[in-house]
Write an enzyme that holds these catalytic residues in place. Structure first.
Site, PDB file in Angstrom:
ATOM      1  N   HIS A 144      -9.242   1.931  -4.321  1.00  0.00           N
ATOM      2  CA  HIS A 144      -8.213   1.170  -3.606  1.00  0.00           C
ATOM      3  C   HIS A 144      -8.302  -0.308  -4.016  1.00  0.00           C
ATOM      4  O   HIS A 144      -8.432  -1.188  -3.179  1.00  0.00           O
ATOM      5  CB  HIS A 144      -8.374   1.312  -2.080  1.00  0.00           C
ATOM      6  CG  HIS A 144      -7.134   0.908  -1.325  1.00  0.00           C
ATOM      7  ND1 HIS A 144      -6.772   1.453  -0.122  1.00  0.00           N
ATOM      8  CD2 HIS A 144      -6.164   0.003  -1.613  1.00  0.00           C
ATOM      9  CE1 HIS A 144      -5.649   0.907   0.300  1.00  0.00           C
ATOM     10  NE2 HIS A 144      -5.263   0.011  -0.591  1.00  0.00           N
ATOM     11  N   GLY A 201      -6.140  -1.866  -6.370  1.00  0.00           N
ATOM     12  CA  GLY A 201      -4.971  -2.251  -7.159  1.00  0.00           C
ATOM     13  C   GLY A 201      -4.722  -3.751  -7.183  1.00  0.00           C
ATOM     14  O   GLY A 201      -4.264  -4.296  -8.186  1.00  0.00           O
ATOM     15  N   ASP A 256      14.166   6.267  -4.390  1.00  0.00           N
ATOM     16  CA  ASP A 256      13.829   5.420  -3.235  1.00  0.00           C
ATOM     17  C   ASP A 256      14.802   5.750  -2.123  1.00  0.00           C
ATOM     18  O   ASP A 256      15.917   6.192  -2.395  1.00  0.00           O
ATOM     19  CB  ASP A 256      13.938   3.925  -3.619  1.00  0.00           C
ATOM     20  CG  ASP A 256      13.198   3.037  -2.628  1.00  0.00           C
ATOM     21  OD1 ASP A 256      13.556   3.050  -1.423  1.00  0.00           O
ATOM     22  OD2 ASP A 256      12.257   2.344  -3.038  1.00  0.00           O
ATOM     23  N   ASP A 302      -5.839   5.777  -6.917  1.00  0.00           N
ATOM     24  CA  ASP A 302      -6.507   4.565  -6.427  1.00  0.00           C
ATOM     25  C   ASP A 302      -6.686   4.634  -4.920  1.00  0.00           C
ATOM     26  O   ASP A 302      -7.435   3.849  -4.350  1.00  0.00           O
ATOM     27  CB  ASP A 302      -5.671   3.328  -6.785  1.00  0.00           C
ATOM     28  CG  ASP A 302      -6.384   2.023  -6.437  1.00  0.00           C
ATOM     29  OD1 ASP A 302      -7.598   1.918  -6.757  1.00  0.00           O
ATOM     30  OD2 ASP A 302      -5.763   1.126  -5.825  1.00  0.00           O
ATOM     31  N   GLU A 362     -10.996   7.211   2.815  1.00  0.00           N
ATOM     32  CA  GLU A 362     -11.645   6.193   1.968  1.00  0.00           C
ATOM     33  C   GLU A 362     -12.822   5.602   2.726  1.00  0.00           C
ATOM     34  O   GLU A 362     -12.681   5.315   3.924  1.00  0.00           O
ATOM     35  CB  GLU A 362     -10.646   5.093   1.621  1.00  0.00           C
ATOM     36  CG  GLU A 362      -9.467   5.616   0.796  1.00  0.00           C
ATOM     37  CD  GLU A 362      -8.409   4.548   0.524  1.00  0.00           C
ATOM     38  OE1 GLU A 362      -8.645   3.363   0.832  1.00  0.00           O
ATOM     39  OE2 GLU A 362      -7.347   4.897   0.003  1.00  0.00           O
ATOM     40  N   ARG A 369      -0.507   4.902  -1.039  1.00  0.00           N
ATOM     41  CA  ARG A 369      -1.356   5.255   0.091  1.00  0.00           C
ATOM     42  C   ARG A 369      -1.762   6.717  -0.032  1.00  0.00           C
ATOM     43  O   ARG A 369      -0.944   7.571  -0.353  1.00  0.00           O
ATOM     44  CB  ARG A 369      -0.626   5.051   1.421  1.00  0.00           C
ATOM     45  CG  ARG A 369      -0.530   3.610   1.890  1.00  0.00           C
ATOM     46  CD  ARG A 369      -1.883   3.051   2.323  1.00  0.00           C
ATOM     47  NE  ARG A 369      -1.810   1.692   2.837  1.00  0.00           N
ATOM     48  CZ  ARG A 369      -1.928   0.588   2.095  1.00  0.00           C
ATOM     49  NH1 ARG A 369      -2.135   0.684   0.799  1.00  0.00           N
ATOM     50  NH2 ARG A 369      -1.868  -0.611   2.657  1.00  0.00           N
TER      51      ARG A 369
HETATM   52  N1  LIG Z   1      -3.516   0.314  -4.342  1.00  0.00           N
HETATM   53  C1  LIG Z   1      -3.445  -0.887  -3.793  1.00  0.00           C
HETATM   54  O1  LIG Z   1      -4.400  -1.654  -3.816  1.00  0.00           O
HETATM   55  C2  LIG Z   1      -2.136  -1.324  -3.175  1.00  0.00           C
HETATM   56  C3  LIG Z   1      -1.811  -2.691  -3.210  1.00  0.00           C
HETATM   57  C4  LIG Z   1      -0.585  -3.088  -2.703  1.00  0.00           C
HETATM   58  C5  LIG Z   1       0.283  -2.159  -2.129  1.00  0.00           C
HETATM   59  N2  LIG Z   1      -0.085  -0.852  -2.063  1.00  0.00           N
HETATM   60  C6  LIG Z   1       0.821   0.133  -1.453  1.00  0.00           C
HETATM   61  O2  LIG Z   1       1.995   0.186  -2.256  1.00  0.00           O
HETATM   62  C7  LIG Z   1       3.127   0.264  -1.386  1.00  0.00           C
HETATM   63  C8  LIG Z   1       4.329  -0.306  -2.099  1.00  0.00           C
HETATM   64  O3  LIG Z   1       4.159  -1.716  -2.253  1.00  0.00           O
HETATM   65  P1  LIG Z   1       5.421  -2.630  -2.584  1.00  0.00           P
HETATM   66  O4  LIG Z   1       4.938  -4.009  -2.736  1.00  0.00           O
HETATM   67  O5  LIG Z   1       6.224  -2.023  -3.680  1.00  0.00           O
HETATM   68  O6  LIG Z   1       6.237  -2.492  -1.220  1.00  0.00           O
HETATM   69  P2  LIG Z   1       7.796  -2.682  -1.031  1.00  0.00           P
HETATM   70  O7  LIG Z   1       8.001  -2.848   0.435  1.00  0.00           O
HETATM   71  O8  LIG Z   1       8.318  -3.710  -1.978  1.00  0.00           O
HETATM   72  O9  LIG Z   1       8.417  -1.277  -1.507  1.00  0.00           O
HETATM   73  C9  LIG Z   1       8.149  -0.064  -0.852  1.00  0.00           C
HETATM   74  C10 LIG Z   1       9.305   0.857  -1.184  1.00  0.00           C
HETATM   75  O10 LIG Z   1       9.014   2.169  -0.724  1.00  0.00           O
HETATM   76  C11 LIG Z   1      10.262   2.751  -0.372  1.00  0.00           C
HETATM   77  N3  LIG Z   1      10.081   3.952   0.402  1.00  0.00           N
HETATM   78  C12 LIG Z   1       9.666   4.094   1.689  1.00  0.00           C
HETATM   79  N4  LIG Z   1       9.652   5.387   2.019  1.00  0.00           N
HETATM   80  C13 LIG Z   1      10.058   6.087   0.924  1.00  0.00           C
HETATM   81  C14 LIG Z   1      10.243   7.467   0.652  1.00  0.00           C
HETATM   82  N5  LIG Z   1      10.019   8.402   1.584  1.00  0.00           N
HETATM   83  N6  LIG Z   1      10.669   7.833  -0.575  1.00  0.00           N
HETATM   84  C15 LIG Z   1      10.915   6.904  -1.523  1.00  0.00           C
HETATM   85  N7  LIG Z   1      10.759   5.567  -1.318  1.00  0.00           N
HETATM   86  C16 LIG Z   1      10.338   5.181  -0.108  1.00  0.00           C
HETATM   87  C17 LIG Z   1      10.952   1.628   0.376  1.00  0.00           C
HETATM   88  O11 LIG Z   1      12.348   1.866   0.525  1.00  0.00           O
HETATM   89  C18 LIG Z   1      10.627   0.440  -0.527  1.00  0.00           C
HETATM   90  O12 LIG Z   1      11.628   0.230  -1.517  1.00  0.00           O
HETATM   91  C19 LIG Z   1       2.695  -0.527  -0.148  1.00  0.00           C
HETATM   92  O13 LIG Z   1       3.396  -0.099   1.000  1.00  0.00           O
HETATM   93  C20 LIG Z   1       1.218  -0.234  -0.041  1.00  0.00           C
HETATM   94  O14 LIG Z   1       1.013   0.859   0.817  1.00  0.00           O
HETATM   95  C21 LIG Z   1      -1.274  -0.417  -2.585  1.00  0.00           C
END
Ligand SMILES: NC(=O)c1ccc[n+]([C@@H]2O[C@H](COP(=O)([O-])OP(=O)(O)OC[C@H]3O[C@@H](n4cnc5c(N)ncnc54)[C@H](O)[C@@H]3O)[C@@H](O)[C@H]2O)c1
Length: 325
Positions: free
Chosen positions: A287, A289, A177, A262, A267, A238
């Site tokens: 998508h 999740g 991270d 996912d 999309e 994403r």
């Molecule tokens: N598939 C789905 O339906 C679904 C649902 C919810 C969230 N998501 C995606 O999942 C992502 C994560 O969700 P979350 O709740 O854990 O968010 P969060 O904000 O708790 O965590 C995101 C993490 O990504 C890290 N990050 C950013 N850029 C990075 C990089 N280049 N390398 C490594 N780490 C990096 C950040 O430091 C942070 O710790 C969301 O931003 C969203 O895009 C998808």
């Protein structure tokens, strides 16, 4: 009387249960018809006129939408969910329109889906099921989950929930991270490494990070080249985090043995998308999740509490509205 534009499909779907609260507080909901996964900026710009706040899904809220809203009476944008990559947060900040999201609201559910993708990929259960339905009786030699090494990119709420599940199954978890994790016990036993070491050591690479201006196509041709031969790749974050053309090449070359996706660059996945050629080695979902009844109800509640709070109608209680811009 304040007006709230609700373009989030899940909140629209569960709205009748919340309608009495909106009526009691005098909030007029606008629930436009939705026929795709997201509304584009042209649709959003026309809908935002005369609206006090928006609760949006993955709808495109660019500077044209924010400027149209701010020129009218927009006071807040609330993202139902976590990823705010479809919102121009810089312009929102410049215009003084606060943006909120609902962090962690469905981390467990997204992590469940990631684990489901991993299980299907290693045991090919979905292919066996399809074969049996077709009257066949094949036996597939899979891989044992225990003993695999998983590299989780992004150790936020989703990534740490994935790590916790994977470790419970005997998977060794490496994590990467760009920021220090905030002491979540889901990260206990997760060895933090840089990306090069994660790629070199992982049997499965799992994407769970936010999409930002800096990490589009993070998993590029060079990244695939740095991974183990026969690696599995799972993306529940994403689509644009992976350079999909490079993934197609890596699947074709056998460098990537299988992918669980996912999310996609485009999309819904286009009918002619080259990824479809590898369907027998992949798991594709839509998508979805966060899509459980419990998670949707929970997030509908959180988004609504934030709305009432930002409109000054009812304090959000123990919930502190999470402002991202
Ligand atoms: N598939 C789905 O339906 C679904 C649902 C919810 C969230 N998501 C995606 O999942 C992502 C994560 O969700 P979350 O709740 O854990 O968010 P969060 O904000 O708790 O965590 C995101 C993490 O990504 C890290 N990050 C950013 N850029 C990075 C990089 N280049 N390398 C490594 N780490 C990096 C950040 O430091 C942070 O710790 C969301 O931003 C969203 O895009 C998808």
């Amino acid at each position: 009387m304040p007006t709230a534009l609700i373009t989030c499909r899940q909140l629209q779907g569960g709205f009748e249960r919340l309608r009495p609260e909106y009526e009691a507080l005098g909030v007029t909901p606008i629930l436009p018809a939705l026929d795709g996964q997201r509304l584009d900026s042209v649709a959003m710009a026309s809908l935002v006129d005369g609206v006090d706040a928006v609760i949006a899904g993955d709808d495109e809220i660019d500077s044209s939408v924010l400027r149209a809203g701010a020129a009218s009476r927009l006071r807040a944008v609330i993202k139902w969910g976590v990823g705010t990559d479809a919102i121009d947060t810089a312009t929102a900040a410049e215009l003084g329109v606060p943006v909120f999201n609902t962090p962690g609201a469905f981390a467990d559910e997204v992590a469940d889906l990631a684990l489901s993708h991993l299980l299907l990929l290693v045991r090919r259960t979905h292919r066996l099921h399809a074969a049996v339905v077709d009257g066949e009786w094949p036996v597939a030699e899979g891989r044992s989950l225990a003993g695999l090494v998983a590299g989780v990119i992004g150790l936020g709420s989703v990534g740490s929930a994935i790590a916790k599940r994977a470790r419970a199954c005997g998977v060794e978890v490496l994590g990467h991270d760009i920021r220090q994790p905030a002491g979540d016990d889901g990260l206990a036993g997760v060895r933090r490494v840089d990306l090069a070491d994660l790629y070199a050591a992982s049997d499965v690479v799992i994407l769970a990070c936010a999409l930002t201006a800096d990490n589009r196509h993070l998993v590029s041709r060079a990244a695939f080249a740095a991974m183990r031969d026969g690696v599995l790749v799972i993306n529940v974050a994403r689509g644009a985090l992976i350079e999909e053309a490079a993934l197609v090449e890596a699947l074709a070359a056998g460098k990537v043995a299988g992918a669980g996706l996912d999310v996609f660059e485009h999309e819904p996945l286009p009918a002619a998308d080259p990824l479809r050629a590898f369907a027998d080695r992949c798991v594709f979902t839509t998508h979805s999740g966060s899509s459980t009844a419990e998670a949707i109800e929970r997030t509908n509640r959180i988004a609504t509490e934030i709305l009432f709070d930002v409109l000054g109608l009812r304090a959000a209680g123990p919930l502190v509205p999470n402002r991202v811009a």
